[in-house]
Design a protein around this motif. Structure first.
Motif, PDB file in Angstrom:
ATOM      1  N   ILE A   9      43.664  46.582  36.647  1.00 52.34           N
ATOM      2  CA  ILE A   9      42.439  46.210  37.366  1.00 52.34           C
ATOM      3  C   ILE A   9      42.781  45.535  38.697  1.00 52.34           C
ATOM      4  O   ILE A   9      43.522  44.551  38.724  1.00 52.34           O
ATOM      5  N   SER A  10      42.232  46.083  39.781  1.00 50.38           N
ATOM      6  CA  SER A  10      42.368  45.438  41.092  1.00 50.38           C
ATOM      7  C   SER A  10      40.997  45.322  41.727  1.00 50.38           C
ATOM      8  O   SER A  10      40.118  46.161  41.494  1.00 50.38           O
ATOM      9  N   LYS A  11      40.816  44.244  42.495  1.00 50.24           N
ATOM     10  CA  LYS A  11      39.534  44.056  43.184  1.00 50.24           C
ATOM     11  C   LYS A  11      39.752  43.292  44.476  1.00 50.24           C
ATOM     12  O   LYS A  11      40.437  42.261  44.490  1.00 50.24           O
ATOM     13  N   SER A  12      39.203  43.807  45.567  1.00 50.30           N
ATOM     14  CA  SER A  12      39.273  43.087  46.849  1.00 50.30           C
ATOM     15  C   SER A  12      37.874  42.788  47.330  1.00 50.30           C
ATOM     16  O   SER A  12      36.935  43.553  47.077  1.00 50.30           O
ATOM     17  N   PHE A  13      37.730  41.650  47.999  1.00 48.50           N
ATOM     18  CA  PHE A  13      36.494  41.346  48.711  1.00 48.50           C
ATOM     19  C   PHE A  13      36.853  41.449  50.190  1.00 48.50           C
ATOM     20  O   PHE A  13      37.641  40.642  50.682  1.00 48.50           O
ATOM     21  N   ARG A  14      36.341  42.433  50.840  1.00 48.26           N
ATOM     22  CA  ARG A  14      36.798  42.809  52.189  1.00 48.26           C
ATOM     23  C   ARG A  14      38.324  42.957  52.145  1.00 48.26           C
ATOM     24  O   ARG A  14      38.810  43.751  51.366  1.00 48.26           O
ATOM     25  N   ARG A  15      39.065  42.140  52.914  1.00 47.20           N
ATOM     26  CA  ARG A  15      40.520  42.365  52.890  1.00 47.20           C
ATOM     27  C   ARG A  15      41.236  41.408  51.939  1.00 47.20           C
ATOM     28  O   ARG A  15      42.462  41.442  51.816  1.00 47.20           O
ATOM     29  N   PHE A  16      40.450  40.559  51.263  1.00 48.95           N
ATOM     30  CA  PHE A  16      41.065  39.566  50.367  1.00 48.95           C
ATOM     31  C   PHE A  16      41.261  40.146  48.964  1.00 48.95           C
ATOM     32  O   PHE A  16      40.300  40.601  48.323  1.00 48.95           O
ATOM     33  N   ASP A 206      43.532  31.250  20.615  1.00 50.00           N
ATOM     34  CA  ASP A 206      44.569  31.945  19.851  1.00 50.00           C
ATOM     35  C   ASP A 206      45.671  32.338  20.825  1.00 50.00           C
ATOM     36  O   ASP A 206      46.841  32.188  20.550  1.00 50.00           O
ATOM     37  N   ARG A 207      45.228  32.915  21.963  1.00 49.31           N
ATOM     38  CA  ARG A 207      46.197  33.221  23.033  1.00 49.31           C
ATOM     39  C   ARG A 207      45.607  32.813  24.381  1.00 49.31           C
ATOM     40  O   ARG A 207      44.384  32.768  24.547  1.00 49.31           O
ATOM     41  N   ILE A 208      46.524  32.543  25.289  1.00 52.40           N
ATOM     42  CA  ILE A 208      46.113  32.118  26.629  1.00 52.40           C
ATOM     43  C   ILE A 208      46.711  33.092  27.650  1.00 52.40           C
ATOM     44  O   ILE A 208      47.880  33.459  27.543  1.00 52.40           O
ATOM     45  N   ALA A 209      45.884  33.481  28.623  1.00 57.19           N
ATOM     46  CA  ALA A 209      46.407  34.241  29.773  1.00 57.19           C
ATOM     47  C   ALA A 209      46.355  33.304  30.967  1.00 57.19           C
ATOM     48  O   ALA A 209      45.313  32.740  31.261  1.00 57.19           O
ATOM     49  N   ILE A 210      47.497  33.124  31.626  1.00 51.68           N
ATOM     50  CA  ILE A 210      47.531  32.245  32.798  1.00 51.68           C
ATOM     51  C   ILE A 210      47.449  33.102  34.061  1.00 51.68           C
ATOM     52  O   ILE A 210      48.217  34.065  34.213  1.00 51.68           O
ATOM     53  N   MET A 211      46.489  32.755  34.926  1.00 50.28           N
ATOM     54  CA  MET A 211      46.341  33.492  36.185  1.00 50.28           C
ATOM     55  C   MET A 211      46.592  32.571  37.367  1.00 50.28           C
ATOM     56  O   MET A 211      46.312  31.387  37.308  1.00 50.28           O
ATOM     57  N   ASN A 212      47.080  33.174  38.445  1.00 52.66           N
ATOM     58  CA  ASN A 212      47.190  32.432  39.711  1.00 52.66           C
ATOM     59  C   ASN A 212      47.173  33.442  40.845  1.00 52.66           C
ATOM     60  O   ASN A 212      47.800  34.493  40.749  1.00 52.66           O
ATOM     61  N   GLU A 213      46.409  33.140  41.871  1.00 51.59           N
ATOM     62  CA  GLU A 213      46.317  33.979  43.071  1.00 51.59           C
ATOM     63  C   GLU A 213      46.111  35.450  42.742  1.00 51.59           C
ATOM     64  O   GLU A 213      46.800  36.324  43.258  1.00 51.59           O
ATOM     65  N   GLY A 214      45.183  35.714  41.838  1.00 53.05           N
ATOM     66  CA  GLY A 214      44.813  37.096  41.523  1.00 53.05           C
ATOM     67  C   GLY A 214      45.771  37.815  40.598  1.00 53.05           C
ATOM     68  O   GLY A 214      45.593  38.988  40.288  1.00 53.05           O
ATOM     69  N   LYS A 215      46.830  37.117  40.176  1.00 53.33           N
ATOM     70  CA  LYS A 215      47.821  37.790  39.315  1.00 53.33           C
ATOM     71  C   LYS A 215      47.849  37.178  37.928  1.00 53.33           C
ATOM     72  O   LYS A 215      47.577  35.995  37.755  1.00 53.33           O
ATOM     73  N   LEU A 216      48.223  38.023  36.963  1.00 51.96           N
ATOM     74  CA  LEU A 216      48.423  37.536  35.608  1.00 51.96           C
ATOM     75  C   LEU A 216      49.861  37.044  35.519  1.00 51.96           C
ATOM     76  O   LEU A 216      50.799  37.796  35.792  1.00 51.96           O
ATOM     77  N   ILE A 217      50.046  35.777  35.171  1.00 52.32           N
ATOM     78  CA  ILE A 217      51.396  35.209  35.212  1.00 52.32           C
ATOM     79  C   ILE A 217      52.059  35.236  33.840  1.00 52.32           C
ATOM     80  O   ILE A 217      53.233  35.500  33.713  1.00 52.32           O
ATOM     81  N   GLN A 218      51.308  34.937  32.791  1.00 59.33           N
ATOM     82  CA  GLN A 218      51.887  34.914  31.440  1.00 59.33           C
ATOM     83  C   GLN A 218      50.775  34.994  30.403  1.00 59.33           C
ATOM     84  O   GLN A 218      49.690  34.443  30.607  1.00 59.33           O
ATOM     85  N   ILE A 219      51.072  35.675  29.297  1.00 51.88           N
ATOM     86  CA  ILE A 219      50.149  35.678  28.153  1.00 51.88           C
ATOM     87  C   ILE A 219      50.931  35.241  26.936  1.00 51.88           C
ATOM     88  O   ILE A 219      52.063  35.696  26.717  1.00 51.88           O
ATOM     89  N   GLY A 220      50.342  34.358  26.138  1.00 50.66           N
ATOM     90  CA  GLY A 220      51.039  33.963  24.918  1.00 50.66           C
ATOM     91  C   GLY A 220      50.218  32.984  24.107  1.00 50.66           C
ATOM     92  O   GLY A 220      49.133  32.558  24.531  1.00 50.66           O
ATOM     93  N   THR A 221      50.736  32.609  22.959  1.00 52.91           N
ATOM     94  CA  THR A 221      50.068  31.585  22.155  1.00 52.91           C
ATOM     95  C   THR A 221      50.255  30.257  22.900  1.00 52.91           C
ATOM     96  O   THR A 221      51.170  30.138  23.736  1.00 52.91           O
ATOM     97  N   PRO A 222      49.428  29.247  22.579  1.00 56.42           N
ATOM     98  CA  PRO A 222      49.623  27.952  23.228  1.00 56.42           C
ATOM     99  C   PRO A 222      51.065  27.464  23.083  1.00 56.42           C
ATOM    100  O   PRO A 222      51.657  26.945  24.023  1.00 56.42           O
TER     101      PRO A 222
END
Ligand code: ATP
Length: 407
Positions: A9-16, A206-222
């Motif tokens: 999944i990708s999404k831009s708002f204008r050029r961002f 149960d699981r956490i997905a960590i996001m930063n600056e539009g990217k998925l950084i890590q998925i895992g249990t706490p």
């Protein structure tokens, strides 16, 4: 059953670029947290799952079927977004029961459900109030009630910062309620819940997905995210940390047995690092230091490589006086600030690395009167079990400065 797949999944708002190639899977009946700082793209991702906005590319799949082009209504889910969207001319009960889905139930069933959710969110007695008469936190709870009542057979609940506007006590009790409800036999929900509060994430996920600056950084249990963070950003996001710059030393016999598991809580440490090996480290002190790392990390880092050792503030131990010689991974320092934080004490300890001063933060549970002897200006030894040190390849000064907001 509710199984959700997001593919590229990708999404831009204008050029961002708000979302950059996100792929993840949410399992049936999973309480799935999306965690990240403000602007990470969490709400945008949720809106794409609910069908409120369309991705520029990629697919959303519910139970094996592509729903990318389906409207929000056709996706059959209950959701609550940050701005609540309550109807100003309707009272609390009308606001939460205004929906075709709610009306499709018989009226006694609806009434019972309305009463149940109002009671759970401590809104009983406010049935006739209009949104303008409610506080921000109350509006938030009304929106939560509506999301709960909107759930249908799909049993997918989507929550965007549902507890943000609440005071600490209510937030805590609603976390418990949400979790209990999601896992109850009657409901057994799949929940996707966005938050920027790591405590909230740890408590319900149960699981956490960590996001930063539009990217998925890590998925895992706490547990995985906390003890095996992928990088410095994740480590720092979960709790207060200290870092040391050093060098990986693979060709020298250490002066102490770094292979032996620490005595304290052997089983616990063994669980954290089942497949891990000790990595000797030169941090610029007289002694050698060591931390257990996963084998893949060990093999990825060569002798002489610059590394970063991360130790969480709560993973340091602290003793009065100079006991560096009898402890491993130990540092001598002076307490320069002591703060009582309710459940723990927070000490700032000044240490000296080859003439350079550095402040290390150490927190210990505030359960013993012994802590009264750890006063400002005391000389102390701080040390950490090698199983709790986290090692990364040095990410570069710029990344460190960005994460710790240094000049
Ligand atoms: P927060 O925790 O503050 O709610 P978030 O992680 O939910 O943040 P998003 O609301 O998804 O972040 O926004 C991600 C980025 O996309 C932000 O920089 C935001 O300014 C931008 N953005 C979101 N919606 C739009 C829009 N409709 N038009 C332009 N930019 C947008």
């Amino acid at each position: 059953m509710v199984r959700i797949e997001l593919k590229n999944i990708s999404k831009s708002f204008r050029r961002f670029k708000a979302l950059k190639n996100i792929s993840l899977e949410i399992k049936d009946k999973e309480y799935f947290i999306i965690l990240g700082p403000t602007g990470a793209g969490k709400t945008t991702l949720l809106k794409i799952v609910t069908g409120l906005i369309k991705p520029d590319s990629g697919d959303i799949i519910f139970n094996g079927k592509k729903v990318t082009d389906k409207t929000s209504g056709e996706r059959n889910l209950g959701f609550m977004f940050e701005n609540y969207a309550l109807f100003p001319h309707m009272n609390v009960v009308k606001n939460i029961s205004y929906s075709g889905r709610v009306h499709a139930r018989d009226s006694t069933q609806t009434q019972t459900l309305v009463e149940q959710v109002l009671m759970m969110t401590l809104l009983t007695g406010r049935n006739d109030a209009f949104p303008e008469e409610l506080s921000g936190g109350m509006k938030q709870r009304v929106a939560l009630c509506r999301a709960l009542l909107n759930l249908e057979q799909t049993k997918l609940l989507i929550l965007d910062e549902p507890l943000k506007a609440l005071d600490a006590g209510l937030r805590m009790s609603l976390r418990r309620e949400l979790l209990q409800m999601a896992k109850s036999k009657e409901l057994n929900l799949t929940v996707i819940h966005v938050t920027n509060d790591e405590q909230e994430a740890m408590m319900v996920a149960d699981r956490i997905a960590i996001m930063n600056e539009g990217k998925l950084i890590q998925i895992g249990t706490p547990h995985e995210i906390y003890y095996h963070p992928n990088n410095l950003f994740v480590a720092n996001f979960m709790s207060e940390i200290n870092y040391f710059e050093g060098i990986c030393i693979k060709n020298k016999e250490p002066t102490w047995d770094i292979h032996k598991k620490s005595k304290q809580g052997d089983m616990f440490f063994a669980q954290i690092h089942e497949d891990s090996v000790p990595m000797p480290l030169d941090l610029g002190f007289e002694d050698m230091y060591a931390a257990f790392v996963r084998e893949d990390i060990y093999h990825d880092i060569n002798h002489g490589d610059e590394v970063l050792l991360v130790v969480r503030a709560n993973h340091f131990k602290i003793r009065l006086g100079d006991r560096v010689k009898e402890k491993k991974n130990a540092l001598l320092g002076k307490i320069i600030r002591r703060k009582f934080m309710g459940v723990f004490y927070r000490f700032e300890v000044l240490i000296n690395i080859n003439g350079k001063k550095k402040i290390i933060v150490v927190t210990i549970p505030a359960t013993s009167e012994v802590h009264n002897s750890f006063v400002e200006n005391s000389e102390v030894t701080i040390y950490f079990p090698k199983e709790l040190g986290i090692v990364f390849k040095h990410p570069g000064k710029e990344i460190i400065n960005e994460i710790f907001k240094l000049e």
